[in-house]
Scaffold this motif. Sequence first.
Motif, PDB file in Angstrom:
ATOM      1  N   HIS A   1       0.809  -1.221   0.000  1.00  0.00           N
ATOM      2  CA  HIS A   1       0.000   0.000   0.000  1.00  0.00           C
ATOM      3  C   HIS A   1       0.839   1.266   0.000  1.00  0.00           C
ATOM      4  CE1 HIS A   1      -2.809  -3.082   1.750  1.00  0.00           C
ATOM      5  NE2 HIS A   1      -3.395  -2.706   0.638  1.00  0.00           N
ATOM      6  N   GLY A   2       2.128   1.131  -0.310  1.00  0.00           N
ATOM      7  CA  GLY A   2       2.882   2.337  -0.590  1.00  0.00           C
ATOM      8  C   GLY A   2       4.075   2.596   0.295  1.00  0.00           C
ATOM      9  N   LEU A   3       4.944   3.495  -0.188  1.00  0.00           N
ATOM     10  CA  LEU A   3       6.135   3.955   0.516  1.00  0.00           C
ATOM     11  C   LEU A   3       6.026   5.463   0.692  1.00  0.00           C
ATOM     12  CD1 LEU A   3       8.867   1.965  -1.482  1.00  0.00           C
ATOM     13  CD2 LEU A   3       7.765   1.297   0.650  1.00  0.00           C
ATOM     14  N   LEU A   4       5.937   5.901   1.922  1.00  0.00           N
ATOM     15  CA  LEU A   4       5.882   7.324   2.242  1.00  0.00           C
ATOM     16  C   LEU A   4       7.262   7.777   2.714  1.00  0.00           C
ATOM     17  CD1 LEU A   4       2.528   7.411   4.262  1.00  0.00           C
ATOM     18  CD2 LEU A   4       2.857   7.984   1.852  1.00  0.00           C
ATOM     19  N   TYR A   5       7.653   8.992   2.321  1.00  0.00           N
ATOM     20  CA  TYR A   5       8.990   9.496   2.678  1.00  0.00           C
ATOM     21  C   TYR A   5       8.895  10.977   3.020  1.00  0.00           C
ATOM     22  CZ  TYR A   5      13.777  11.192   2.159  1.00  0.00           C
ATOM     23  OH  TYR A   5      14.988  11.792   2.375  1.00  0.00           O
ATOM     24  N   ALA A   6       9.626  11.384   4.068  1.00  0.00           N
ATOM     25  CA  ALA A   6       9.722  12.801   4.416  1.00  0.00           C
ATOM     26  C   ALA A   6      11.116  13.077   4.952  1.00  0.00           C
ATOM     27  CB  ALA A   6       8.674  13.180   5.454  1.00  0.00           C
TER      28      ALA A   6
ATOM     29  N   GLY B   1      -5.139  -0.560   8.858  1.00  0.00           N
ATOM     30  CA  GLY B   1      -5.543  -1.625   7.951  1.00  0.00           C
ATOM     31  C   GLY B   1      -4.709  -1.708   6.697  1.00  0.00           C
ATOM     32  N   ARG B   2      -3.646  -0.918   6.609  1.00  0.00           N
ATOM     33  CA  ARG B   2      -2.776  -0.929   5.445  1.00  0.00           C
ATOM     34  C   ARG B   2      -1.407  -1.475   5.823  1.00  0.00           C
ATOM     35  NH1 ARG B   2      -3.679   2.538   1.096  1.00  0.00           N
ATOM     36  NH2 ARG B   2      -5.756   3.427   1.068  1.00  0.00           N
ATOM     37  N   ARG B   3      -0.660  -1.859   4.806  1.00  0.00           N
ATOM     38  CA  ARG B   3       0.744  -2.232   4.977  1.00  0.00           C
ATOM     39  C   ARG B   3       1.574  -1.228   4.198  1.00  0.00           C
ATOM     40  NH1 ARG B   3       0.940  -8.341   3.308  1.00  0.00           N
ATOM     41  NH2 ARG B   3       3.184  -7.936   3.405  1.00  0.00           N
ATOM     42  N   THR B   4       2.019  -0.206   4.916  1.00  0.00           N
ATOM     43  CA  THR B   4       2.747   0.905   4.327  1.00  0.00           C
ATOM     44  C   THR B   4       4.073   1.063   5.056  1.00  0.00           C
ATOM     45  OG1 THR B   4       0.659   2.032   3.852  1.00  0.00           O
ATOM     46  CG2 THR B   4       2.651   3.374   3.796  1.00  0.00           C
ATOM     47  N   LEU B   5       5.129   1.381   4.332  1.00  0.00           N
ATOM     48  CA  LEU B   5       6.422   1.688   4.934  1.00  0.00           C
ATOM     49  C   LEU B   5       6.606   3.200   4.927  1.00  0.00           C
ATOM     50  CD1 LEU B   5       9.130   0.794   6.138  1.00  0.00           C
ATOM     51  CD2 LEU B   5      10.035   0.689   3.814  1.00  0.00           C
ATOM     52  N   VAL B   6       6.873   3.768   6.102  1.00  0.00           N
ATOM     53  CA  VAL B   6       7.063   5.206   6.258  1.00  0.00           C
ATOM     54  C   VAL B   6       8.532   5.455   6.582  1.00  0.00           C
ATOM     55  CG1 VAL B   6       6.348   7.288   7.486  1.00  0.00           C
ATOM     56  CG2 VAL B   6       4.707   5.424   7.106  1.00  0.00           C
ATOM     57  N   VAL B   7       9.218   6.209   5.746  1.00  0.00           N
ATOM     58  CA  VAL B   7      10.633   6.545   5.950  1.00  0.00           C
ATOM     59  C   VAL B   7      10.718   7.997   6.405  1.00  0.00           C
ATOM     60  CG1 VAL B   7      12.921   6.685   4.913  1.00  0.00           C
ATOM     61  CG2 VAL B   7      11.313   4.906   4.168  1.00  0.00           C
ATOM     62  N   LEU B   8      11.223   8.195   7.632  1.00  0.00           N
ATOM     63  CA  LEU B   8      11.369   9.528   8.219  1.00  0.00           C
ATOM     64  C   LEU B   8      12.860   9.821   8.323  1.00  0.00           C
ATOM     65  CD1 LEU B   8       8.663   9.181  11.015  1.00  0.00           C
ATOM     66  CD2 LEU B   8       8.394  10.162   8.722  1.00  0.00           C
ATOM     67  N   ASP B   9      13.343  10.650   7.420  1.00  0.00           N
ATOM     68  CA  ASP B   9      14.778  10.887   7.272  1.00  0.00           C
ATOM     69  C   ASP B   9      15.207  12.137   8.044  1.00  0.00           C
ATOM     70  OD1 ASP B   9      17.285  10.335   6.319  1.00  0.00           O
ATOM     71  OD2 ASP B   9      16.949  11.155   4.322  1.00  0.00           O
ATOM     72  N   ASN B  10      16.394  12.065   8.656  1.00  0.00           N
ATOM     73  CA  ASN B  10      17.003  13.209   9.348  1.00  0.00           C
ATOM     74  C   ASN B  10      16.123  13.736  10.484  1.00  0.00           C
ATOM     75  OD1 ASN B  10      19.385  13.427   7.661  1.00  0.00           O
ATOM     76  ND2 ASN B  10      18.025  14.195   6.057  1.00  0.00           N
TER      77      ASN B  10
END
Length: 664
Positions: A333-338, A385-394
Motif C-alpha cells: 500500500h505504498g512507501l511514504l517518505y519525508a 488496515g494498510r501495509r505501508t512503509l514510512v521513511v522519516l529521514d534526518n
Amino acid sequence: MDFKVLGPVSAEVDGRAVPLDGSKQRTVLAALLLAYGRSLTDERLVALLWGWERMATRTSRLYTYVSRLRTRIGPGLKLERIGRGYRMDIGDAVFDWDVFRRLAEAGRADLLAGRYAGAERRLAEALALWRGPALRDVTPYLADVEAPGLEEARISAQENHADAALALGRHVDVVTALTGLAAQYPVRERIRGQLMVALYRCGRQAEALAVYEEGRRVLAEELGIDPSPALRALHQQILRGVLPPPRAPERHGVTLSSPDARGLFRGGGVGHGLVPAMLPAGAGDFTGRVAETADVLAALHGRQDVLVTGAPGIGKSAFAVRVARQCRADFPHGLLYADLRAPDGTPRDPVEALGWFLRALGAADDELPATLDERAHLYRTLTAGRRTLVVLDNAADDAQVRPLLPGGDGSRTLVTGVRSTLASLEGTRLVRLGPMDADEARRLLAAVVGEERVAAEPEATARVVEACDGLPLALRVAGSRLAACQQWRIARLADRLAPEGRRLDELRFGSLDVRGRLRAALDPLDEATRRDCGVLAAVGPVPLTPPGTAELLGISFDEAEELLESLVNARILEARGVDGEVWLRYRFTPLMRLAIRGGATARAGGADTPPSRLPAGRSADALPKGRGSAAGVSFVQPARQLERAGVRIVCLPSVHQVFDVSRQ
C-alpha cells in the motif's frame, strides 16, 4: 513503579521517567532487577560494571551508583545493604521481563492445549513488550551474561506465536516475519519449517522447497550435519503435496486490499487506488552495509520499527532509501517518505510532513485539517488496515517523529537521525552505522571512479581511503572529484588530502561539503558546550577520559562525564572502550576533529567575537602553570579557568601540547 529491560533500561515512578546516569547506573539497576531479590556481592556487581581484572579500586564508585539509584527512585524502592553486597525488592512494581515471561508461558500452555486463538493473542502481547534488543545500554559485561537468555526466550516466543498463527490459518500474515527470522537465525530448524509451511499454504510450493534446500546447505557448511528427521519429513510432505491443512478455522482480519479509508475523499489517491511512492532516487553505486541491511530487513519483517543512527556523513539517508526499495514488495500500500530537516538545517514542522502524507493518501488541499493533532488523527485513520512503509529521514528528536507514526499493525516506520535519544521511541530496533572498513571504502571509491582506474593506483587509492576515514560522504566527494577530473591521477588527490590543514577544503564538491555536514552536528548544542568541544578538539588526536577532561576544562568529574556522554549522543565523539583502569576513553574521528577545530578557530578569530583581555595588572608570564597527566597532554591551566580570565589558548596539534598563552 515501572521497570524495563526489554530494550533500553529505564525506570518510571508515577509516570515520570527516572534520570539514570549512563551505562553503569543502568547496569546496577538491571543486575539487581534480574537477581529477583537475591543479594549480589560487591565483587559480582563490580565485575558486571568493569570486568574481573584489577577490581580493588572500584568499590567506592559502586557505592556512588547505588546511592544515586536509591535517591532518584525514592522511598518506594527497597534497596538495602546485605553483608558485602546489595539486595533490591521492587514489591508490586511492574517489571516488563516478568510480564513477558508470564504472558509467554501462558501462551505456550494455550498452544499445547490447542487453544490457538488465546495462544496467538497472549504471545503477541508478550512480544509487543520488546522495544529492541534487551539490555541495550548496559555494560558489555552484564550484556554478555544476561542478554543471551533473554533473547532466547524472545525467539522461543516468536516460534510459538508462529505455530499458533499457522494453526489458525494465518499463513499469509506470518510469511514476512518468518522470512526475516530465518535470515537472522539460519540454523534454527523450527523457524525454517514454519516458513516452509507458510509458503506452501500461500501457494508458493517452489519457494518452500528452496527454503529447505538453503537450510540443508547452511547446516552442512556451518555445522556439518543433515536436517533433522522432522524437517526432512516436512520436506517430503511439501514435495508430494500432502501437507495437512491448518488445525483451526481461519480467522479473518482486516482486508488489506480494501482499506477502510477508501472513498473518504472526493477524488484523491485512496479512492482511485493510487499507491504512494515517495522515495527519492537511490544511489545506483551504493556499496557495502550487508550486515546492517540484513538486520533492518529482519526487524521490519518481524513487525518492528527501525531507527538508523550514526555520525553525520555516514550515509544514513542513502542506506534507508536502499533498504526501503529492497522491501517494497512487503508493503503493497505504498512507501511514504519525508525529509524532516529543512533546507536551512532546522527541524521541519511535522504539520508540513503530515500534509505531504495526507495528499499522497488522497486528501485534497481544502480537506487538510489545520492543527497537528487533527492531521495526525486523520493520518492514522488512513493508514489503519494498510501495509505501508514510512521513511522519516534526518529526524531531530522523538517529539518530531511521534505524530508521523502510522496507525494499525501492518505498517512499519524506518527513521534516520544522528541523536541516540531517538531510541526512546517504543518498540524500535536501533541499528548503528559506523565507518566503512578499508575494503568497503575502496569498493565505494571504485564504484564512483571506475575499477580500472583504482586498480591502476592501489597505493594512492589506499591513501585516499585513509584520508577519508571510512566516511561515505568523504569518499563520495573524493570519487566525484576524480570522476570530474579524468586527467588527474589518484595520487594527485592523495597528495592534496595529505596535509590536515587543507583536507576539508579538498573534500568539497558541488553541494557536497564534508566540513559543513560535520559542523552541523554542533548546531543543537548550547554555546558553552560548543566552546568546550572546540577546546577538546584543539588538544589533538589523543584519547579523552573524564578525569583528564575535568582537569583540562576546570570542571567537576561528573560535569566532564556528562559532557563527554552528551557529545557521544550527538555523534561528535566516539566511546572507545575502557582503558587500563576504570574510565571510558573517548575520541574525535580525524575528520570531525578537523572540522570542529577549524570552526572553533574561525569563531575565535572572526569579527563577531569580541576581543578578550587579561585582567588589568596581569601578564601571561605571571599565570600559574601545571600538568594534567590524566588527559595525556600538557597544559598551562584548566582551559575554562583561563577563558574566564580572558586568556586565549593556542594549541599545536602535531605535538598535542599547549605551547603559547598570550593576550588577544
